[in-house]
Design an enzyme around this catalytic site. Sequence first.
Site, PDB file in Angstrom:
ATOM      1  N   HIS A 187       7.545  14.046  11.377  1.00  0.00           N
ATOM      2  CA  HIS A 187       8.223  13.540  10.184  1.00  0.00           C
ATOM      3  C   HIS A 187       9.288  12.527  10.555  1.00  0.00           C
ATOM      4  O   HIS A 187       9.478  11.530   9.877  1.00  0.00           O
ATOM      5  CB  HIS A 187       8.856  14.702   9.418  1.00  0.00           C
ATOM      6  CG  HIS A 187       7.849  15.447   8.608  1.00  0.00           C
ATOM      7  ND1 HIS A 187       7.928  16.783   8.363  1.00  0.00           N
ATOM      8  CD2 HIS A 187       6.734  15.012   7.994  1.00  0.00           C
ATOM      9  CE1 HIS A 187       6.897  17.150   7.633  1.00  0.00           C
ATOM     10  NE2 HIS A 187       6.163  16.101   7.395  1.00  0.00           N
ATOM     11  N   GLU A 430     -18.229   1.712   5.240  1.00  0.00           N
ATOM     12  CA  GLU A 430     -17.883   1.941   6.646  1.00  0.00           C
ATOM     13  C   GLU A 430     -19.006   2.633   7.411  1.00  0.00           C
ATOM     14  O   GLU A 430     -18.828   3.016   8.559  1.00  0.00           O
ATOM     15  CB  GLU A 430     -16.576   2.727   6.766  1.00  0.00           C
ATOM     16  CG  GLU A 430     -16.557   4.068   6.070  1.00  0.00           C
ATOM     17  CD  GLU A 430     -15.228   4.816   6.252  1.00  0.00           C
ATOM     18  OE1 GLU A 430     -14.447   4.475   7.149  1.00  0.00           O
ATOM     19  OE2 GLU A 430     -15.012   5.775   5.496  1.00  0.00           O
ATOM     20  N   ASP A 454     -14.496   1.996  11.271  1.00  0.00           N
ATOM     21  CA  ASP A 454     -15.664   2.862  11.425  1.00  0.00           C
ATOM     22  C   ASP A 454     -16.963   2.065  11.426  1.00  0.00           C
ATOM     23  O   ASP A 454     -17.868   2.358  12.209  1.00  0.00           O
ATOM     24  CB  ASP A 454     -15.699   3.910  10.315  1.00  0.00           C
ATOM     25  CG  ASP A 454     -14.823   5.093  10.667  1.00  0.00           C
ATOM     26  OD1 ASP A 454     -14.980   5.618  11.786  1.00  0.00           O
ATOM     27  OD2 ASP A 454     -13.979   5.473   9.855  1.00  0.00           O
ATOM     28  N   CYS A 501     -10.160  -3.364   4.680  1.00  0.00           N
ATOM     29  CA  CYS A 501      -8.931  -2.643   5.010  1.00  0.00           C
ATOM     30  C   CYS A 501      -8.908  -2.114   6.437  1.00  0.00           C
ATOM     31  O   CYS A 501      -7.982  -1.413   6.823  1.00  0.00           O
ATOM     32  CB  CYS A 501      -8.718  -1.485   4.034  1.00  0.00           C
ATOM     33  SG  CYS A 501      -9.968  -0.217   4.155  1.00  0.00           S
TER      34      CYS A 501
HETATM   35  C1  PEP Z   1     -11.806   2.154   8.619  1.00  0.00           C
HETATM   36  O1  PEP Z   1     -12.659   2.955   8.992  1.00  0.00           O
HETATM   37  O2  PEP Z   1     -11.894   0.929   8.798  1.00  0.00           O
HETATM   38  C2  PEP Z   1     -10.584   2.610   7.929  1.00  0.00           C
HETATM   39  C3  PEP Z   1      -9.731   1.751   7.416  1.00  0.00           C
HETATM   40  O3  PEP Z   1     -10.365   3.951   7.832  1.00  0.00           O
HETATM   41  P1  PEP Z   1      -9.869   4.916   9.002  1.00  0.00           P
HETATM   42  O4  PEP Z   1      -9.301   4.044  10.090  1.00  0.00           O
HETATM   43  O5  PEP Z   1      -8.854   5.794   8.361  1.00  0.00           O
HETATM   44  O6  PEP Z   1     -11.112   5.645   9.400  1.00  0.00           O
HETATM   45 MG    MG Z   2     -12.790   4.958   8.314  1.00  0.00          MG
END
Ligand code: PEP
Ligand code: MG
Length: 570
Positions: A187, A430, A454, A501
Amino acid sequence: MILRGIGASGGVGMGPAVCLRAAAPDRAGRGYAGVEDERARLRAASCQVERETAALAERMRVRAGESEPAILTGQITMLRDPELELQLDRAIQEGETAEAAVDAVFGGYIRLFEGLEDERMRLRAADIRDLQSRLLRALLGRREADLSRLPAGCVLVTRELTPSMAVGLDRERVAAILTETGGSASHAAILTRALGIPAVLGAAGALQAVENGELVLVDGDAGTALPRPGRKEQEEYRTRRAALLRRQARLEPYRRRPTVDGDGRRLRLYANVGHPAEAVRAAAEGAEGIGLLRTEFLFLDRAEPPTEEEQLAAYLAAARPFPRGEVVIRTLDAGGDKRIPWLALPQERNPFLGCRGLRASFAQPELFRVQLRALLRAGAEAPGLRVLLPMATSVSEVRKVRAMLAQCAVELEREGMACRLELPLGVMVETPAAARTADLLAQESDFFSIGTNDLTQYILAADRNAPEAKRLYTPFHPAVLRELRDVIRAGRQAGIPVGLCGEAAADPELLPLLLAWGLEELSVSPALLLETRARIAGWTAAEAGAVERQVMALAGPEEIRAYYDAWPHN
Ligand code: PEP
Ligand code: MG
């Protein structure tokens, strides 16, 4: 001698050390005053700590955002826990003083948490120790060190940074933080990031290596600290700091500018956050919304599932800094490397290829329903709220979630709860399955968000976390690039918004390709927002298109690497 720890909050800071060596509270001479008296003392101390904690929570709300007090209100919940009260009372009845009872009972929990396999659970021991020492101080009538009066520009060196200490810290006064224990998921680490103070946690021996008043250089990016830096290191620090300030000054105008490319085409630039506290920082850094709120934080640090109310509060807290922007909340992405100890998921040989993300949510429908209900309720107050599904592989999964959402909305209405009847539902692209069927998924989804972290590992069969696979793991492989191009195209053809993202969203070399494919939305870490906005402004469609054509004509990652090595934009 260089100290090594975990870079919990980025940036560099140098200043004279203020070492906090908390002496064990001295309770010599205190004898047992009888059951009733000891009980009364404990009750009074508990009430005092509760009052102080509520005041701290209020302060934290102002400093780091609405959701932060959750860390402290968790401590209040623990104080009121009937089982804990029972154990304390039993110890007092057995002839222990209130102090000894607190020592023993809290000590038991601390050892229990410290012995757990899961790192995040182990880090919770710090929160309990914090509570224990505050209770002991209240019993003994001692005051806590007042961190709001630290000398300006100092480096705070302490054994452990507790949440209650972290609230008192001020970026204007504290140049950096160095601790002997703690990890990046603690935290305290979340708070240092939210406050923007460079921090290295878990640097063993820090208090022995540094004396009060001595100069210390803390590098939150490298996770190192250097006591008594020499003239050369001080010079390097000043150069780095000056470069940082120059960069900040160069980027400052972009904080309030819209995100546009070199031709004036408008894009959306959002932030990825792992905790609602970071949403406050993201808004201050100029994010137009949240492109990805990873909700795992709600589930990880505890022994039981978060309630609907808790989730509702957290989602609203993340949305509050963006009254007009979109806030994309991803449903729980458990499994893979995100193990949730209390969640009964199957033991798997390949957890990344098994019960992960949406699949894990389907395996625990009751838990999933609580999250969906909280999202629907949050949607009533936060108009920009959207729901994103991790690890989707087929159309039927999206339909199933939509049906569950509809069912939850009916139930909420029946219960007289304010809720949104429909929430925009998006798919995180993903998995190769989702990418290849993007045209089909687009018919069922309100938006796409491409998760390159991913997607890259699954397309290239290269573990995103394994050092051995690092050489193979890159989005600059024609297989990944073609997939990105096609997913963006499929989303655009279906008329749904497409964002990206994964970490690659902030990659300057990938940017011209994404722009050439017509991507409209990027979501990056708050620290990279301004840099990304500035880079986007530097590309016209014609220039980006020229790069895209050259890169897409290359046969493999090696050729693409060679192309970028000679790139004039680097
Ligand atoms: C991704 O897989 O690109 C993603 C943004 O999610 P995470 O990194 O949480 O798996
Ligand atoms: Mg992911």
